[in-house]
Design a protein around this motif. Structure first.
Motif, short mmCIF file in Angstrom:
data_model
loop_
_atom_site.label_atom_id
_atom_site.label_comp_id
_atom_site.label_asym_id
_atom_site.label_seq_id
_atom_site.Cartn_x
_atom_site.Cartn_y
_atom_site.Cartn_z
N ILE A 125 0.83 -1.20 0.00
CA ILE A 125 0.00 0.00 0.00
C ILE A 125 0.86 1.25 0.00
O ILE A 125 2.08 1.20 0.19
CB ILE A 125 -0.96 0.02 1.21
CG1 ILE A 125 -0.20 0.18 2.52
CG2 ILE A 125 -1.82 -1.24 1.24
CD1 ILE A 125 -1.10 0.42 3.74
N HIS B 88 -6.45 0.57 -2.23
CA HIS B 88 -6.65 1.81 -1.49
C HIS B 88 -7.76 1.69 -0.46
O HIS B 88 -7.87 2.55 0.42
CB HIS B 88 -6.97 2.95 -2.46
CG HIS B 88 -5.77 3.46 -3.20
ND1 HIS B 88 -4.74 4.14 -2.60
CD2 HIS B 88 -5.44 3.38 -4.51
CE1 HIS B 88 -3.83 4.46 -3.48
NE2 HIS B 88 -4.22 4.01 -4.65
N ASN B 89 -8.57 0.65 -0.56
CA ASN B 89 -9.62 0.42 0.42
C ASN B 89 -8.99 -0.19 1.67
O ASN B 89 -8.73 -1.40 1.73
CB ASN B 89 -10.69 -0.50 -0.16
CG ASN B 89 -11.89 -0.67 0.76
OD1 ASN B 89 -11.77 -0.67 1.98
ND2 ASN B 89 -13.07 -0.83 0.17
N MET B 90 -8.73 0.64 2.67
CA MET B 90 -8.01 0.18 3.85
C MET B 90 -8.80 -0.82 4.67
O MET B 90 -8.22 -1.65 5.38
CB MET B 90 -7.61 1.38 4.73
CG MET B 90 -6.51 2.23 4.14
SD MET B 90 -4.94 1.31 3.91
CE MET B 90 -5.01 0.97 2.14
N SER B 91 -10.12 -0.79 4.57
CA SER B 91 -10.93 -1.77 5.27
C SER B 91 -10.62 -3.17 4.74
O SER B 91 -10.48 -4.12 5.52
CB SER B 91 -12.42 -1.45 5.11
OG SER B 91 -13.22 -2.46 5.69
N TYR C 126 -0.19 9.33 4.41
CA TYR C 126 -1.57 9.36 3.97
C TYR C 126 -2.28 10.67 4.30
O TYR C 126 -3.15 11.12 3.56
CB TYR C 126 -2.36 8.19 4.58
CG TYR C 126 -2.23 6.92 3.80
CD1 TYR C 126 -3.05 6.66 2.70
CD2 TYR C 126 -1.30 5.95 4.15
CE1 TYR C 126 -2.94 5.50 1.97
CE2 TYR C 126 -1.18 4.77 3.43
CZ TYR C 126 -2.00 4.55 2.33
OH TYR C 126 -1.88 3.40 1.62
N LYS D 250 -0.93 0.37 10.71
CA LYS D 250 -1.94 1.44 10.63
C LYS D 250 -1.76 2.52 11.69
O LYS D 250 -2.37 3.59 11.59
CB LYS D 250 -3.35 0.86 10.70
CG LYS D 250 -3.76 0.31 12.04
CD LYS D 250 -5.19 -0.24 11.95
CE LYS D 250 -5.67 -0.79 13.27
NZ LYS D 250 -7.05 -1.34 13.16
N VAL E 121 4.45 -0.80 3.24
CA VAL E 121 4.01 0.54 2.86
C VAL E 121 5.12 1.29 2.11
O VAL E 121 6.26 1.33 2.56
CB VAL E 121 3.59 1.37 4.09
CG1 VAL E 121 2.89 2.66 3.64
CG2 VAL E 121 2.67 0.57 5.00
N VAL F 245 -7.82 -4.10 3.10
CA VAL F 245 -6.42 -4.41 3.42
C VAL F 245 -6.28 -4.89 4.85
O VAL F 245 -5.66 -5.93 5.12
CB VAL F 245 -5.52 -3.17 3.19
CG1 VAL F 245 -4.11 -3.42 3.71
CG2 VAL F 245 -5.48 -2.81 1.70
N MET F 246 -6.84 -4.14 5.79
CA MET F 246 -6.68 -4.48 7.20
C MET F 246 -7.45 -5.74 7.58
O MET F 246 -7.09 -6.43 8.53
CB MET F 246 -7.13 -3.30 8.07
CG MET F 246 -6.30 -2.04 7.88
SD MET F 246 -4.52 -2.33 8.21
CE MET F 246 -3.79 -0.87 7.46
N PRO G 8 -0.93 -5.69 10.04
CA PRO G 8 -1.82 -4.55 9.80
C PRO G 8 -2.02 -3.66 11.02
O PRO G 8 -1.99 -2.42 10.91
CB PRO G 8 -3.13 -5.21 9.36
CG PRO G 8 -2.72 -6.50 8.77
CD PRO G 8 -1.54 -6.96 9.57
#
Length: 270
Positions: free
Chosen positions: A34, A209-212, A248, A239, A223, A214-215, A235
């Motif tokens: 990411i 890009h959808n962090m939900s 970010y 984060k 990163v 990814v995590m 993760p």
């Protein structure tokens, strides 16, 4: 270790798009790559798959140096991918889009195809069965005979994944698969990625890009910012990393810190 990058560099003119990036991906892992726009994520995918040759460093797959090999040889060796911009044959059906990726699985030759022999018919039958299996697995079975252009955007994304799986890759690179998906479609995608890794044994590297997403699905996250590694790890650790937040959120992180420090000072004041 299934995939390893050692000090990989990629330069376009005077732009150092990737700067000495090293990372490794274990077999069976779901690995997140990411970073903000322009961080070098897709460039790394292109280096891994042979679209670009690295200007320094090496790429290893299953212990073999694949740096500089052609995309066709790398795909045949067990690496599949999807693209940031959808690349489907829009006038072909969903089933045909998946089948076309399996042309190298044909056992019969060109003459058999021209003459429509029994061996060619058998090849077509096997490819169709495999395509149907993959479409069903990705929730697209009922759309098999529909033109790719008629499918919703999220379904087109999943169709690309089905096509990438046609050659049974050991490693699958997914470039923003959740782009354009609503929350329900994104949750379905998460389940499908887990299914690929846990049930089919496919190692997944995910640019997203959808962090939900990814995590939720990734075992580890790496990163990038401006072509360089700024963090890597689980993760939950990544984060909260200050460098990741700064990459970010930019100045918002500094502003938040200043506000916090100011409040603390005011509380201590007499």
């Amino acid at each position: 270790m299934l995939l390893e990058l050692r000090e990989v560099n990629k330069i376009f003119g005077g732009l150092h798009a990737v700067k000495g990036v090293s990372l490794h991906v274990e077999k069976g892992e779901i690995f997140g790559l990411i970073g903000p726009n322009g961080a070098g994520k897709t460039t790394i995918f292109n280096v891994i798959t042979g679209v670009y040759h690295p200007d320094g460093g090496q790429v290893f797959f299953s212990g073999r140096d694949i740096s500089g090999l052609s995309p066709a040889r790398i795909a045949e060796g067990g690496i599949g991918r999807t693209f940031q911009n959808i690349r489907l044959f829009r006038s072909m059906t969903a089933e045909q889009n998946v089948m076309v990726a399996g042309h190298r699985l044909h056992r019969s030759g060109l003459a058999s195809a021209v003459l429509r022999t029994k061996s060619h018919a058998e090849d077509e039958r096997r490819l169709r069965e495999r395509a149907q299996e993959l479409l069903e697995a990705l929730g697209l079975g009922k759309h098999a005979t529909e033109a790719a252009s008629s499918l919703p955007y999220g379904s087109q994304r999943r169709l690309e994944i089905a096509r990438a799986l046609m050659l049974s890759p050991e490693l699958l690179l997914l470039d923003e698969p959740a782009a354009g998906m609503n929350s329900h479609e994104a949750r379905d995608l998460e389940r499908q990625i887990r299914w690929l890794a846990r049930e089919r044994g496919v190692t997944v590297v995910l640019v997203e890009h959808n962090m939900s997403v990814v995590m939720s699905v990734c075992d580890r996250v790496h990163v990038l910012d401006h072509g360089e590694t700024i963090a890597n790890g689980p993760p939950a650790q990544v984060k909260t990393d200050p460098k990741v937040l700064a990459a970010y959120l930019g100045q918002e992180v500094d502003a938040e810190k200043s506000t916090s420090e100011k409040s603390a000072a005011e509380e201590k004041a007499p």
